[in-house]
Design a protein around this motif. Structure first.
Motif, PDB file in Angstrom:
ATOM      1  N   GLU A  91       0.827  -1.209   0.000  1.00 14.23           N
ATOM      2  CA  GLU A  91       0.000   0.000   0.000  1.00 14.23           C
ATOM      3  C   GLU A  91       0.864   1.263   0.000  1.00 14.23           C
ATOM      4  O   GLU A  91       0.587   2.218  -0.725  1.00 14.23           O
ATOM      5  CB  GLU A  91      -0.912   0.022   1.229  1.00 14.23           C
ATOM      6  CG  GLU A  91      -2.008  -1.015   1.208  1.00 14.23           C
ATOM      7  CD  GLU A  91      -2.757  -1.090   2.523  1.00 14.23           C
ATOM      8  OE1 GLU A  91      -4.001  -1.116   2.464  1.00 14.23           O
ATOM      9  OE2 GLU A  91      -2.125  -1.103   3.602  1.00 14.23           O
ATOM     10  N   LEU A  92       1.906   1.262   0.819  1.00 16.32           N
ATOM     11  CA  LEU A  92       2.795   2.421   0.910  1.00 16.32           C
ATOM     12  C   LEU A  92       3.509   2.666  -0.415  1.00 16.32           C
ATOM     13  O   LEU A  92       3.668   3.816  -0.838  1.00 16.32           O
ATOM     14  CB  LEU A  92       3.804   2.238   2.041  1.00 16.32           C
ATOM     15  CG  LEU A  92       3.210   2.129   3.451  1.00 16.32           C
ATOM     16  CD1 LEU A  92       4.296   1.779   4.458  1.00 16.32           C
ATOM     17  CD2 LEU A  92       2.491   3.401   3.845  1.00 16.32           C
ATOM     18  N   ASP A  93       3.897   1.599  -1.067  1.00 18.58           N
ATOM     19  CA  ASP A  93       4.592   1.719  -2.352  1.00 18.58           C
ATOM     20  C   ASP A  93       3.685   2.330  -3.427  1.00 18.58           C
ATOM     21  O   ASP A  93       4.152   3.072  -4.286  1.00 18.58           O
ATOM     22  CB  ASP A  93       5.113   0.351  -2.794  1.00 18.58           C
ATOM     23  CG  ASP A  93       6.045   0.445  -3.976  1.00 18.58           C
ATOM     24  OD1 ASP A  93       6.990   1.266  -3.927  1.00 18.58           O
ATOM     25  OD2 ASP A  93       5.832  -0.288  -4.954  1.00 18.58           O
ATOM     26  N   LYS A  94       2.391   2.044  -3.361  1.00 21.30           N
ATOM     27  CA  LYS A  94       1.446   2.564  -4.361  1.00 21.30           C
ATOM     28  C   LYS A  94       1.330   4.088  -4.336  1.00 21.30           C
ATOM     29  O   LYS A  94       0.978   4.691  -5.339  1.00 21.30           O
ATOM     30  CB  LYS A  94       0.060   1.940  -4.162  1.00 21.30           C
ATOM     31  CG  LYS A  94      -0.012   0.509  -4.627  1.00 21.30           C
ATOM     32  CD  LYS A  94      -1.399  -0.054  -4.437  1.00 21.30           C
ATOM     33  CE  LYS A  94      -1.454  -1.500  -4.881  1.00 21.30           C
ATOM     34  NZ  LYS A  94      -2.765  -2.109  -4.626  1.00 21.30           N
ATOM     35  N   VAL A  95       1.611   4.712  -3.186  1.00 26.21           N
ATOM     36  CA  VAL A  95       1.518   6.175  -3.091  1.00 26.21           C
ATOM     37  C   VAL A  95       2.895   6.835  -3.073  1.00 26.21           C
ATOM     38  O   VAL A  95       3.009   8.044  -2.859  1.00 26.21           O
ATOM     39  CB  VAL A  95       0.698   6.626  -1.855  1.00 26.21           C
ATOM     40  CG1 VAL A  95      -0.734   6.109  -1.940  1.00 26.21           C
ATOM     41  CG2 VAL A  95       1.365   6.203  -0.567  1.00 26.21           C
ATOM     42  N   ALA A  96       3.931   6.064  -3.313  1.00 26.86           N
ATOM     43  CA  ALA A  96       5.313   6.558  -3.217  1.00 26.86           C
ATOM     44  C   ALA A  96       5.560   7.805  -4.060  1.00 26.86           C
ATOM     45  O   ALA A  96       6.284   8.709  -3.648  1.00 26.86           O
ATOM     46  CB  ALA A  96       6.300   5.457  -3.598  1.00 26.86           C
ATOM     47  N   GLY A  97       4.939   7.884  -5.214  1.00 26.92           N
ATOM     48  CA  GLY A  97       5.135   9.029  -6.094  1.00 26.92           C
ATOM     49  C   GLY A  97       4.455  10.301  -5.622  1.00 26.92           C
ATOM     50  O   GLY A  97       4.671  11.366  -6.193  1.00 26.92           O
ATOM     51  N   ARG A  98       3.654  10.208  -4.570  1.00 29.27           N
ATOM     52  CA  ARG A  98       2.905  11.372  -4.074  1.00 29.27           C
ATOM     53  C   ARG A  98       3.491  11.970  -2.803  1.00 29.27           C
ATOM     54  O   ARG A  98       2.989  12.979  -2.309  1.00 29.27           O
ATOM     55  CB  ARG A  98       1.448  10.980  -3.839  1.00 29.27           C
ATOM     56  CG  ARG A  98       0.751  10.596  -5.150  1.00 29.27           C
ATOM     57  CD  ARG A  98      -0.645  10.034  -4.949  1.00 29.27           C
ATOM     58  NE  ARG A  98      -1.468  10.860  -4.092  1.00 29.27           N
ATOM     59  CZ  ARG A  98      -2.474  10.380  -3.355  1.00 29.27           C
ATOM     60  NH1 ARG A  98      -2.771   9.098  -3.381  1.00 29.27           N
ATOM     61  NH2 ARG A  98      -3.177  11.184  -2.593  1.00 29.27           N
TER      62      ARG A  98
END
Length: 127
Positions: free
Chosen positions: A68-75
């Motif tokens: 889950e954390l990786d999915k928002v890494a770009g933000r």
């Protein structure tokens, strides 16, 4: 929904977690009573200080998986080299706040730091 995402060193106290959350909320003139969730990475959530801090703040504790954390890494606004090296993720505090704030969630600003912890505040509709 207002979410406090927190990252910290091992064995950080509930006092330190509560302090950094209150510091972050204070930056945005948000009373602690408006806080909905304390969020962190799933491994950190198992440390005794997190449930205790959530209890003191009268909020739910949510554990976020590394996927889950990786999915928002770009933000995230302020990637951490230390967290990247240790966990392979750019952020725990900011990413956790974003995950729990939901698809349309947004950070109010960059994470703030105390001696042993960081906290980022996000708002959103929840996930």
């Amino acid at each position: 929904m207002i979410v406090a995402g927190v990252g910290c060193r091992r064995e950080t106290s509930a006092d330190e977690i509560e302090r950094v959350v209150r510091l972050a909320l204070g930056l945005y003139d948000l009373p602690v009573e408006r806080l909905s969730v304390l969020a962190t990475e799933s491994e950190k959530a198992t440390e005794p200080a997190f449930p205790e801090a959530a209890r003191r703040l009268s909020v739910t504790l949510v554990a976020c998986t590394s996927v889950e954390l990786d999915k928002v890494a770009g933000r995230v606004l302020t990637p951490s080299k230390l967290v990247l090296k240790a966990k392979g993720l750019p952020s725990i505090a900011e990413a956790s706040a974003l995950v729990v704030a939901g698809r349309d969630g947004r950070l109010l600003g960059a994470r703030v730091a105390s001696e042993r912890a960081t906290c980022a505040i996000a708002i959103g509709e929840g996930h």
